[in-house]
Design an enzyme around this catalytic site. Sequence first.
Site, short mmCIF file in Angstrom:
data_model
loop_
_atom_site.label_atom_id
_atom_site.label_comp_id
_atom_site.label_asym_id
_atom_site.label_seq_id
_atom_site.Cartn_x
_atom_site.Cartn_y
_atom_site.Cartn_z
N GLU A 128 -50.41 -64.60 -30.08
CA GLU A 128 -51.37 -64.11 -31.38
C GLU A 128 -49.87 -62.51 -31.73
O GLU A 128 -49.30 -62.50 -30.83
CB GLU A 128 -52.39 -63.30 -30.86
CG GLU A 128 -52.26 -62.13 -30.21
CD GLU A 128 -53.39 -61.93 -29.52
OE1 GLU A 128 -54.55 -62.42 -29.61
OE2 GLU A 128 -53.77 -60.56 -29.32
N CYS A 141 -46.68 -56.36 -34.46
CA CYS A 141 -46.78 -56.76 -33.53
C CYS A 141 -46.94 -57.98 -32.42
O CYS A 141 -47.96 -59.13 -32.73
CB CYS A 141 -48.14 -55.82 -33.18
SG CYS A 141 -48.71 -55.67 -31.57
N CYS A 148 -51.32 -62.11 -19.28
CA CYS A 148 -50.08 -61.51 -18.56
C CYS A 148 -50.50 -61.77 -17.06
O CYS A 148 -52.19 -62.54 -16.81
CB CYS A 148 -50.82 -61.13 -19.66
SG CYS A 148 -49.62 -59.19 -18.87
N CYS A 152 -54.69 -55.94 -16.31
CA CYS A 152 -54.98 -54.21 -16.21
C CYS A 152 -56.78 -54.38 -16.71
O CYS A 152 -56.82 -55.29 -17.62
CB CYS A 152 -54.21 -53.61 -17.78
SG CYS A 152 -52.66 -53.49 -17.03
N CYS A 155 -57.97 -54.90 -20.33
CA CYS A 155 -56.81 -55.58 -21.40
C CYS A 155 -57.69 -57.24 -21.30
O CYS A 155 -57.95 -57.68 -20.01
CB CYS A 155 -55.63 -55.19 -21.06
SG CYS A 155 -54.85 -56.39 -21.70
N CYS A 392 -55.72 -56.24 -29.81
CA CYS A 392 -55.19 -55.98 -27.93
C CYS A 392 -55.90 -57.40 -27.30
O CYS A 392 -57.27 -57.62 -27.02
CB CYS A 392 -54.32 -55.49 -27.44
SG CYS A 392 -54.25 -56.39 -25.43
#
Length: 419
Positions: A128, A141, A148, A152, A155, A392
Amino acid sequence: MCAAMNAETPISMPIPGHIDPVPVPRAITPRADGRSDLMGLAREDIGALLEAAGLDRKQAKLRSKQLFHWIYHRGVTDFESMTDIAKPMRPWLAERFVIGRPEIVEAQVSSDGTRKWLLRTDDGQDYEMVFIPDADRGTLCISSQVGCTLNCRFCHTGTMRLVRNLTPGEIVGQVMLARDALGEWPKGAMDRLDEDAAAYTADGRLLTNIVLMGMGEPLYNFDHVRDAMKVVMHGDGLALSKRRITLSTSGVVPMMARCGEEIGVNLAVSLHAVTKEVRDEIVPLNRKYGLEQLLQACADYPGASNARRITFEYVMLKDKNDSDEDARELVRLLKAYGLPAKVNLIPFNPWPGAAYECSDPERIKRFSDIVFEGGISAPVRTPRGRDIMAACGQLKSAAEKKSRAELDRLAEEKQAALG
Ligand code: SAH
Ligand code: SF4
């Protein structure tokens, strides 16, 4: 200075598959037509490809200079439009090369002007990109990985399995696509080769800044991110200054110095907590590179100064990291390391199944006031694009709820709309 701080032994404990970089699990599918995509390549790489395709060195050098200009300064995607390249040469190029763009699966515009794209790689991986217009700037962004590895806890991207690192072409391709969509390529006669690169600035443009804050940990894909940013910064192409690019890291300490030395972009650090206990929980990478190591790496970051401060991102999680004491400790830590710092307080964006809630607005305000009173700027980031879920990690999850068929239909419509 460091010794006066809370003793915290950095634990180099590997957590397999969680916080260590993973090899690229799936190679990029080669183009079915055998042509090479020039997107994301530096001038020398384009020259090398031309030489390999049969041009002599001098020709390859000249043509690569022209191609670089057309691709990155002009945003041209077909060789036929390259008017200073000899006519017979153009089909020769088109037979061997393409100038690609990421495929758009979905594009949305928020009522506040924020734009969001869901993109797809040639091998079918979705990632994205978000564009956030402000009065004095326009920030793109971009993503550095599909998913990932770092998990975290607040997230959503961290809950996705990393599929792979993005290539330089896929990273630069995001910037190119955004400029296509914003209609920002210079028009007019083909005379730019002789122009003074310094005269070509970001002033008056819509896309003025880039943040590497989309999907992924950019310092776990450092080589590709570096190569991509070099192309983006090159004065003969997109010519975006390193001062207008910010790389956000969750704290990959061993790569931070190289980032400063080899790209020299602004640094943002996802701090999010001021004690080992809380940071270990919400940013598991902290178990490998602890707070002290991280803050020392920030103090050593090449190029940081009062004019170019390091941004510390701090996501506001209710009853987790948002007390007055946390705010005071944050000020103390940043001062103890003498950091040229500003703090960005990010209201937590909830997602289905998240273990946290966002702090109350009054709490966030109080936290911000304490940090400001400590002499450090700590604005609260205004959430943007809420109506299109531009936060995010949310975009991909929203799109995944749609069926493949529906997404394919949308992609076809988008392609048709692009002509
Ligand atoms: N991996 C890098 C860059 C991508 S994340 C990093 O972690 O810094 C970009 C920023 O968004 C980080 O500060 C991250 O902590 C923050 N973020 C992630 N999920 C969030 C959420 N649900 N709400 C608010 N901020 C979030
Ligand atoms: Fe990865 Fe950054 Fe999300 Fe952490 S916050 S899981 S490092 S994208």
